[in-house]
Each structure stands twice: as structure tokens, then as C-alpha cells.
Design an enzyme around this catalytic site. Structure first.
Site, PDB file in Angstrom:
ATOM      1  N   ASP A 168      58.084 -70.329 -43.422  1.00 41.78           N
ATOM      2  CA  ASP A 168      58.163 -68.922 -43.839  1.00 41.78           C
ATOM      3  C   ASP A 168      57.565 -68.676 -45.223  1.00 41.78           C
ATOM      4  O   ASP A 168      58.020 -67.797 -45.953  1.00 41.78           O
ATOM      5  CB  ASP A 168      59.618 -68.413 -43.797  1.00 41.78           C
ATOM      6  N   LYS A 179      52.140 -68.244 -44.364  1.00 41.44           N
ATOM      7  CA  LYS A 179      50.868 -68.907 -44.032  1.00 41.44           C
ATOM      8  C   LYS A 179      49.914 -67.985 -43.289  1.00 41.44           C
ATOM      9  O   LYS A 179      48.702 -68.045 -43.489  1.00 41.44           O
ATOM     10  CB  LYS A 179      51.126 -70.127 -43.130  1.00 41.44           C
ATOM     11  N   GLY A 221      57.061 -68.073 -36.622  1.00 37.00           N
ATOM     12  CA  GLY A 221      56.839 -66.625 -36.678  1.00 37.00           C
ATOM     13  C   GLY A 221      55.859 -66.330 -37.789  1.00 37.00           C
ATOM     14  O   GLY A 221      56.161 -66.547 -38.957  1.00 37.00           O
ATOM     15  N   HIS A 222      54.668 -65.912 -37.438  1.00 34.81           N
ATOM     16  CA  HIS A 222      53.667 -65.578 -38.451  1.00 34.81           C
ATOM     17  C   HIS A 222      53.477 -64.065 -38.498  1.00 34.81           C
ATOM     18  O   HIS A 222      53.031 -63.463 -37.525  1.00 34.81           O
ATOM     19  CB  HIS A 222      52.315 -66.247 -38.123  1.00 34.81           C
ATOM     20  N   ARG A 231      57.325 -89.741 -22.374  1.00 35.57           N
ATOM     21  CA  ARG A 231      56.392 -89.737 -21.230  1.00 35.57           C
ATOM     22  C   ARG A 231      56.961 -89.071 -19.986  1.00 35.57           C
ATOM     23  O   ARG A 231      56.776 -89.519 -18.867  1.00 35.57           O
ATOM     24  CB  ARG A 231      55.893 -91.162 -20.944  1.00 35.57           C
ATOM     25  N   GLN A 271      55.613 -73.902 -39.429  1.00 39.12           N
ATOM     26  CA  GLN A 271      56.787 -74.401 -40.185  1.00 39.12           C
ATOM     27  C   GLN A 271      56.351 -74.872 -41.580  1.00 39.12           C
ATOM     28  O   GLN A 271      55.437 -74.278 -42.141  1.00 39.12           O
ATOM     29  CB  GLN A 271      57.491 -75.524 -39.403  1.00 39.12           C
ATOM     30  N   ILE A 322      61.753 -64.795 -35.918  1.00 37.79           N
ATOM     31  CA  ILE A 322      62.101 -65.176 -34.545  1.00 37.79           C
ATOM     32  C   ILE A 322      63.591 -64.990 -34.286  1.00 37.79           C
ATOM     33  O   ILE A 322      63.986 -64.401 -33.294  1.00 37.79           O
ATOM     34  CB  ILE A 322      61.698 -66.660 -34.300  1.00 37.79           C
ATOM     35  N   PRO A 356      69.557 -64.371 -41.587  1.00 39.03           N
ATOM     36  CA  PRO A 356      69.266 -64.266 -43.023  1.00 39.03           C
ATOM     37  C   PRO A 356      68.839 -65.638 -43.530  1.00 39.03           C
ATOM     38  O   PRO A 356      69.443 -66.645 -43.168  1.00 39.03           O
ATOM     39  CB  PRO A 356      70.596 -63.840 -43.654  1.00 39.03           C
TER      40      PRO A 356
HETATM   41  P1  IMP Z   1      63.414 -76.084 -34.033  1.00 35.22           P
HETATM   42  O1  IMP Z   1      62.017 -76.159 -34.549  1.00 35.22           O
HETATM   43  O2  IMP Z   1      63.706 -74.836 -33.248  1.00 35.22           O
HETATM   44  O3  IMP Z   1      63.808 -77.333 -33.284  1.00 35.22           O
HETATM   45  O4  IMP Z   1      64.421 -75.999 -35.292  1.00 35.22           O
HETATM   46  C1  IMP Z   1      64.570 -77.085 -36.205  1.00 35.22           C
HETATM   47  C2  IMP Z   1      64.700 -76.574 -37.628  1.00 35.22           C
HETATM   48  O5  IMP Z   1      63.447 -76.006 -38.032  1.00 35.22           O
HETATM   49  C3  IMP Z   1      65.725 -75.458 -37.811  1.00 35.22           C
HETATM   50  O6  IMP Z   1      66.286 -75.584 -39.105  1.00 35.22           O
HETATM   51  C4  IMP Z   1      64.889 -74.185 -37.738  1.00 35.22           C
HETATM   52  O7  IMP Z   1      65.513 -73.111 -38.412  1.00 35.22           O
HETATM   53  C5  IMP Z   1      63.647 -74.658 -38.458  1.00 35.22           C
HETATM   54  N1  IMP Z   1      62.439 -73.906 -38.083  1.00 35.22           N
HETATM   55  C6  IMP Z   1      61.729 -74.001 -36.946  1.00 35.22           C
HETATM   56  N2  IMP Z   1      60.681 -73.155 -36.962  1.00 35.22           N
HETATM   57  C7  IMP Z   1      60.708 -72.543 -38.150  1.00 35.22           C
HETATM   58  C8  IMP Z   1      59.852 -71.581 -38.777  1.00 35.22           C
HETATM   59  O8  IMP Z   1      58.822 -71.140 -38.241  1.00 35.22           O
HETATM   60  N3  IMP Z   1      60.233 -71.175 -40.021  1.00 35.22           N
HETATM   61  C9  IMP Z   1      61.326 -71.680 -40.659  1.00 35.22           C
HETATM   62  N4  IMP Z   1      62.139 -72.579 -40.113  1.00 35.22           N
HETATM   63  C10 IMP Z   1      61.835 -73.009 -38.867  1.00 35.22           C
END
Ligand code: IMP
Length: 436
Positions: free
Chosen positions: A13, A16, A40-41, A141, A222, A298, A302
Site C-alpha cells: 500500500d 506503487k 489493490g492498486h 505440485r 504487496q 480490498i 483500517p
Molecule cells: P495474503 O496475501 O492474503 O495471504 O495475506 C498475507 C498478509 O499480507 C496479510 O497481512 C495481508 O494483510 C497482507 N497483504 C496481502 N496483500 C496485501 C496488499 O496488497 N497490501 C497490503 N497488505 C497485503
């Protein structure tokens, strides 16, 4: 071929999408190399707001190719909805290409993500999009790839092979509902039919573009601190946002990457569980959350807020190979009397200046802060670094010094015209821009 990787340098977040959109104007292709629709972009493009999750940001730029690389995991249902939304807004999405080697997020992956989180009392705080279970099946696999999804015969074979095992896990381990083969098959074969024309060998495509001298942006999702290898394990996502992930997740060699741009929010935010040494559980954190609209794109959760953490950022620069910084959301800090940056941690009387692997150490880490006076001016229309209030300039200078990495761009608001490039992003010049 020339390539720039854009990575998030914190816990995701960082904004990017905005910088990818800007750099896209100087390139021909954008490839997403990891993650899935957990990302989420948000991009403001020509005064319109777009919220993308599976699609590379280039999709909103006509005349660009937008490639979903082999390293991304694809939820076909969500992807088709995103494509429909863009078509309905009048966008031409014919530049989309999807790697035939990308793995598919199946409905049982989404169910397992939710069941596993529920059973553990929300241990990781995932987005429940099935990301972890899909990557786990890939490594184990037992994955289904796009090449299978678009071939009904092959799809039937792999689904028949893997579904009983998944259903066992869902029903026996978690007491959930089993999935019916025919229902999934019928639904997903139709998704495959709709996506087939976009599916191709993107490695061959990227090689061809490379030979034609095209420029590529590798778009990370991420952030580095959520990297499965280098982040705050186990409170991480299941893929590799680091710079090296771009080569693996797109099927190009690391020799094709010239620069790695690390996107840094001027403070820190995090969603989900896990240690966060500079977290602000006070009214300053609340103020930053409200001013910066820090709620998940997404999940709408908060976000947790904290001061900038140079210890974590130094780790990111190291493991992601960051060569240039893009500082976002500087405007959000306007009005704060003073701003802090963590330059080290104190643990049991010892000073630590590198990011520890041991989360117990991290949980007990007390940040050593450096305080910089704030600024009160509205900076949202400032276009040049030298026109920022002197304290904002000092803040940027200090970030450059602490990370020993030059700033390529800074942003003073969410819109494209509020992001300012300081130099040619493709130049190899590594000089720190300010004089100390
Ligand atoms: P997952 O990717 O849904 O398996 O979540 C694993 C961790 O990554 C959690 O703490 C999520 O909140 C965090 N996370 C996954 N995608 C994002 C993102 O796009 N922005 C911020 N945190 C993310």
C-alpha cells in the site's frame, strides 16, 4: 531490453500503482510478476479513479502491453469481472496477455484460506483471497495452471486428480463443505473459454519485445516486508515481491533489469497481524490514517500506522536491490509539529541497526528515533523538490542519507500530476541528488 522493477518497500500500500502508471509513459510493456487479487492498486489516470487488483496498471494505458506473468496467481472469476469493469468504462483491453504458466486460484483455495484463518483465530490476517493455498499447491505440485484452464480435457484431468484431496482437507480437517466436480468444471471451463485468447507463452513474448529494444516495467505487488523469504515471516504473503522475484515471476533473466525503484510511503502502514516496531497507537496515528485515507482497497480494513522505519527500509534496499526511491504521500504529513524516523532499534540494552529475522527480538525492539521538525504548509501543488518547505526537503534529504539511495520521484497527492520525477528513470546515474 531495458527493464525497471517497481517494488513496494514497506508492508504494501505504498502507492506503487501511481509510479508504475507514470513510468509506463516511458515504456512499452508492464508485467505483474507475483501476488494475485489480494493486491489493490489505486490509480488516478486522466482524472478518473481506477482500482485494480489482478491486472497490471498498464491496462489503463492504450498502446501498452499489460502482461500477467507466470509468478502471479490468477482468480479467473475476479479477473473477468475486472476486465468487464474496464470495458464498461470504455477501455480497450486488447493489450492484455496472461502467462500460460500462471497458476489458477480455485474456489477450494479461497475456502481453505478462510477456514484456516478461522481455525487459527485470524493468525495471519490474510485477505482470504486464496493466495497462500494456491501458492502452496504450486510448490506442492498440485497446482492448476492457465494452460490447463484453457484446455477442457487437461482441466478435467487435473481437477479430478486434486479435488478429492482438497475436499478431504476441507471436510475432515476443517469441517467445511465439499466442492462438486461438475459444478466447478462447468463454471471454470467457461472462464477458460473467455480468457483463452489472452493466454500465451509470455516468456517468448518478452524475449521478442526485448530483441525489438522495447522497455519493460516489472510491477511488484504487496511490499518487501511481506516477502515470503525476506519479510516478517510468518506474517507475510506467499510470494516474492523483492526485485529478484521480477525475473522468476516473468520468465526473463535478471540481466534484463537495469533499475529497481523502491516505493516508500512517507510514513509506514500495515494491514494484518505481525510486529510493527514504529506503530503509532495514538492520535497522531489516527490523524495520519484519516488524512491518508488509510483503509484497505480490498478488505476495507483500517490500516495500522507508524513512523517511517529506516531499519526496515535498509533491509528492503538490501534484499530487493533498490537503486532509486519514490517517496509517496509526503502531503499527508503536513501539519505535524514534528516527524520521527526510526534509525535503529534498542533490544535488551543493545543497539540493532539491521532488521532481525527473530520476531521475538522484533516484538521487543524499541525504536531509536531521530526527530525532524514538521511543516504546516499545504504542499499538494508543489512541483519541484526545491520548492518544498525547507523541513520537508530536510525530511527527504535525511531519507536519502539513511538509505544511501537517491530519490527518483516524490508525490504530494494521489493524482498523476502530483507525482514528480526528478530525473530520467532509465539513467544509470546513482548519485544522491542533494548536497548534504
Ligand atoms: P495474503 O496475501 O492474503 O495471504 O495475506 C498475507 C498478509 O499480507 C496479510 O497481512 C495481508 O494483510 C497482507 N497483504 C496481502 N496483500 C496485501 C496488499 O496488497 N497490501 C497490503 N497488505 C497485503
Amino acid at each position: 531490453m531495458a527493464g525497471i522493477v517497481v517494488v513496494g518497500s514497506q508492508w504494501g500500500d505504498e502507492g506503487k500503482g501511481k509510479i508504475v502508471d507514470l513510468l509506463c509513459q516511458t515504456a512499452d510493456v508492464v508485467v505483474r510478476y507475483q501476488g494475485g487479487d489480494n493486491a489493490g492498486h489505486t490509480v488516478y489516470h486522466q482524472n478518473e479513479k481506477f482500482e485494480l487488483s489482478s491486472l497490471p496498471v498498464a491496462i489503463i494505458n492504450p498502446n501498452h502491453l499489460a502482461v500477467i506473468g507466470n509468478g502471479e496467481v490468477v482468480n479467473p472469476k475476479a479477473l473477468l469481472l475486472e476486465m468487464k469493469m474496464l470495458r464498461e468504462r470504455g477501455l480497450d483491453i486488447s493489450g492484455l496477455r496472461i502467462s500460460d504458466r500462471a497458476h489458477v486460484i480455485m474456489p477450494y483455495h479461497i475456502a481453505l484460506d478462510a477456514l484456516c484463518e478461522q481455525a487459527s483465530g485470524g493468525r495471519i490476517g490474510t485477505t482470504k483471497k486464496g493466495i497462500g493455498p494456491t501458492y502452496a499447491d504450486k510448490i506442492n505440485r498440485r497446482g492448476i495452471r492457465m494452460v490447463d484452464l484453457v484446455d477442457p480435457k487437461s482441466f478435467a484431468e487435473v481437477l479430478k486428480e486434486f479435488l478429492p484431496e482438497k475436499n478431504n482437507e476441507i471436510t475432515k480437517l476443517y469441517g467445511g463443505q465439499a466442492f462438486d466436480f461438475q459444478t466447478i468444471y462447468d463454471e471454470y471451463v467457461e472462464y477458460g473459454r473467455q480468457l483463452e485468447k489472452y493466454v500465451t507463452d509470455t516468456t517468448v513474448l518478452l524475449d521478442k519485445l526485448s530483441q525489438e529494444g522495447k522497455r519493460i516495467i516489472f510491477e511488484g505487488a504487496q511490499g518487501i516486508m511481506l516477502d515470503i523469504d525476506h519479510g516478517t515471516y510468518p506474517y507475510v504473503t506467499s510470494s516474492n515481491p523483492v526485485g529478484g522475484g521480477a525475473a522468476v515471476g516473468s520468465g526473463t533473466g535478471p540481466n534484463k533489469i537495469n533499475q529497481v525503484v523502491g516505493v516508500v510511503k512517507a510514513y509506514t502502514s500495515r494491514v494484518g497481524e505481525g510486529p510493527f516496531p514504529t506503530e503509532l497507537k495514538n492520535e497522531i496515528g489516527d490523524k495520519i490514517r484519516e488524512t491518508g485515507h488509510e483503509y484497505g482497497v480490498i478488505t476495507k480494513r483500517p490500516r495500522r500506522i507508524g513512523w517511517l522505519d529506516a531499519v526496515a527500509l535498509r533491509h528492503s534496499v538490501l534484499v530487493a536491490g533498490i537503486t532509486q526511491l519514490s517517496i509517496n504521500s509526503l502531503d499527508v504529513l503536513s501539519g505535524l509539529k514534528e516527524i520521527k524516523i526510526a534509525t535503529a532499534y534498542k533490544v535488551d540494552g543493545r543497539t540493532l541497526d539491521h532488521f532481525p529475522a527473530n520476531l521475538r527480538i522484533l516484538e521487543n525492539a524499541v525504536p531509536v528515533y531521530e526527530t525532524i521538525p514538521g511543516w504546516s504548509e499545504d504542499i499538494s501543488e508543489v512541483q519541484r523538490r526545491q520548492d518544498l518547505p525547507v523541513n520537508a526537503q530536510n525530511y527527504l534529504n535525511r531519507i536519502e542519507d539513511l538509505l544511501k539511495t537517491p530519490i527518483l520521484a516524490f508525490a504530494v497527492g494521489p493524482h498523476a500530476e502530483q507525482t514528480h520525477l526528478l530525473k530520467d528513470p532509465w539513467s544509470e546515474d546513482k548519485e544522491v541528488l542533494h548536497t548534504i
